[in-house]
Design an enzyme around this catalytic site. Sequence first.
Site, mmCIF file in Angstrom:
data_model
loop_
_atom_site.group_PDB
_atom_site.id
_atom_site.type_symbol
_atom_site.label_atom_id
_atom_site.label_comp_id
_atom_site.label_asym_id
_atom_site.label_seq_id
_atom_site.Cartn_x
_atom_site.Cartn_y
_atom_site.Cartn_z
ATOM 1 N N ARG A 65 25.863 -41.143 50.361
ATOM 2 C CA ARG A 65 26.683 -39.956 50.130
ATOM 3 C C ARG A 65 26.241 -38.785 51.012
ATOM 4 O O ARG A 65 27.061 -37.968 51.447
ATOM 5 C CB ARG A 65 26.574 -39.583 48.649
ATOM 6 N N HIS A 69 28.642 -36.364 53.170
ATOM 7 C CA HIS A 69 28.709 -34.914 52.983
ATOM 8 C C HIS A 69 28.357 -34.163 54.261
ATOM 9 O O HIS A 69 28.870 -33.064 54.498
ATOM 10 C CB HIS A 69 27.775 -34.492 51.843
ATOM 11 N N ASP A 92 26.270 -33.515 62.121
ATOM 12 C CA ASP A 92 25.260 -32.858 62.955
ATOM 13 C C ASP A 92 23.939 -32.629 62.231
ATOM 14 O O ASP A 92 23.085 -31.878 62.706
ATOM 15 C CB ASP A 92 25.792 -31.528 63.486
ATOM 16 N N GLU A 105 23.927 -25.454 53.420
ATOM 17 C CA GLU A 105 24.865 -26.428 52.858
ATOM 18 C C GLU A 105 24.302 -27.122 51.620
ATOM 19 O O GLU A 105 25.018 -27.349 50.641
ATOM 20 C CB GLU A 105 25.220 -27.489 53.905
ATOM 21 N N ASN A 111 26.749 -30.098 46.678
ATOM 22 C CA ASN A 111 25.578 -30.798 47.221
ATOM 23 C C ASN A 111 24.338 -30.715 46.342
ATOM 24 O O ASN A 111 23.304 -31.312 46.681
ATOM 25 C CB ASN A 111 25.237 -30.238 48.611
ATOM 26 N N HIS A 208 31.930 -45.865 46.482
ATOM 27 C CA HIS A 208 31.614 -45.563 45.083
ATOM 28 C C HIS A 208 31.176 -46.804 44.316
ATOM 29 O O HIS A 208 30.888 -46.730 43.126
ATOM 30 C CB HIS A 208 32.833 -44.943 44.388
ATOM 31 N N THR A 209 31.114 -47.925 44.995
ATOM 32 C CA THR A 209 30.627 -49.141 44.348
ATOM 33 C C THR A 209 29.133 -49.072 44.058
ATOM 34 O O THR A 209 28.624 -49.847 43.249
ATOM 35 C CB THR A 209 30.931 -50.384 45.216
ATOM 36 N N ASP A 262 30.227 -47.440 39.172
ATOM 37 C CA ASP A 262 30.780 -48.793 39.141
ATOM 38 C C ASP A 262 30.025 -49.564 38.059
ATOM 39 O O ASP A 262 29.102 -50.326 38.354
ATOM 40 C CB ASP A 262 30.605 -49.446 40.512
ATOM 41 N N SER A 265 27.701 -53.071 38.114
ATOM 42 C CA SER A 265 27.167 -53.486 39.414
ATOM 43 C C SER A 265 26.922 -52.282 40.314
ATOM 44 O O SER A 265 27.106 -52.365 41.526
ATOM 45 C CB SER A 265 28.120 -54.467 40.106
ATOM 46 N N ASP A 270 29.661 -54.172 46.428
ATOM 47 C CA ASP A 270 30.615 -55.266 46.277
ATOM 48 C C ASP A 270 32.022 -54.697 46.128
ATOM 49 O O ASP A 270 32.247 -53.509 46.373
ATOM 50 C CB ASP A 270 30.241 -56.162 45.091
#
Length: 343
Positions: A65, A69, A92, A105, A111, A208-209, A262, A265, A270
């Site tokens: 993630r 971001h 960057d 940030e 964040n 998002h798995t 998820d 799992s 997956d």
Amino acid sequence: MGSQKFLACFFLHFFLLLLVFRLSVGQGLRIGFYSTTCPNAEAIVKKSIDQVMAVAPSLAGPLLRMHFHDCFIRVNNLPHLVCGSGNVLGCDGSILLNSSTHQAEKDAIPNLSLRGYGTIDRVKSALEKECPGIVSCADVLAIVARDVVVATKGPYYEVETGRRDGRVSNLADANNLLPPFANITTLKLGFQARGLSVKDLVVLSGGHTIGTSHCSSFSNRLYDFSGKGETDTDPTLDPNYIIRLKTRCRSLSDTTTLVEMDPGSFKTFDTSYYALLPKRRGLFQSDAALLDDSETRAYVHEATTDGSSFFKDFGVSMVNMGRIGALTSSQGEIRRVCYNVNY
């Protein structure tokens, strides 16, 4: 006269934006960028990540993630980019910079839940020992993202490298990240503004798995969804799933509890994420929104079939994302440490 100037600026920027994307891909980013300057770079990253995953596998989702971001921070209004003082921000490494006044940030609300900065510092330190001043922090984020996907049984894909590090990190810019409550129109426009396709949208959502989310990112679906009281829930969310989620997220004010994105799992890369969506068990409104467009909905169904191309597609879309606003050539710098600019 004002409208003519607006259109002139718009088309000028559109041309320049296309040129920037072409140049970043054709002349800056490439597979094996460090093959002569730091030939063991990717092996060093992998060794560090394998060590981290062995003791803290829950960091896989946050580290993936973090790259997203960093790349998705902001694309300004097009005419303003050319005719004003704005600029395109992207991959960057600016997500990593610290601010003594908490205005970077990483200090922005979207964040605050990110984790794994210490892991990035660990990887960068190992690279600096081998090849001082060679490998950028922006490239570290891209390689680490690939390696945590592989570590969770996901696909291996070649990462384009050659990014350089930005020197600016502003809290306000990060507040423009696509929110978890975005509808399909907002999602498609947000990806289009960053040079990505509708397919990239549905494929990258598959990230998002793995990983978890704080209740605050979706609890509005569980409580007072349309302003009718605490028992008012999102009708697009499976009622049985709502019951389960409420046992974890006790109220709208819960900002600390973590829930698997998820279930069943969340530590394995997956296609089960896509299997949950038609069952109305996508955790975020932005997940459920993938069923509101014919192209994204078709991919959701295809992703769970035999012979699914999701693993291959994910690598392609990650490479596409990694090109957003990349600094190359003499732009930016190569930071000695990822949390501070060079002085």
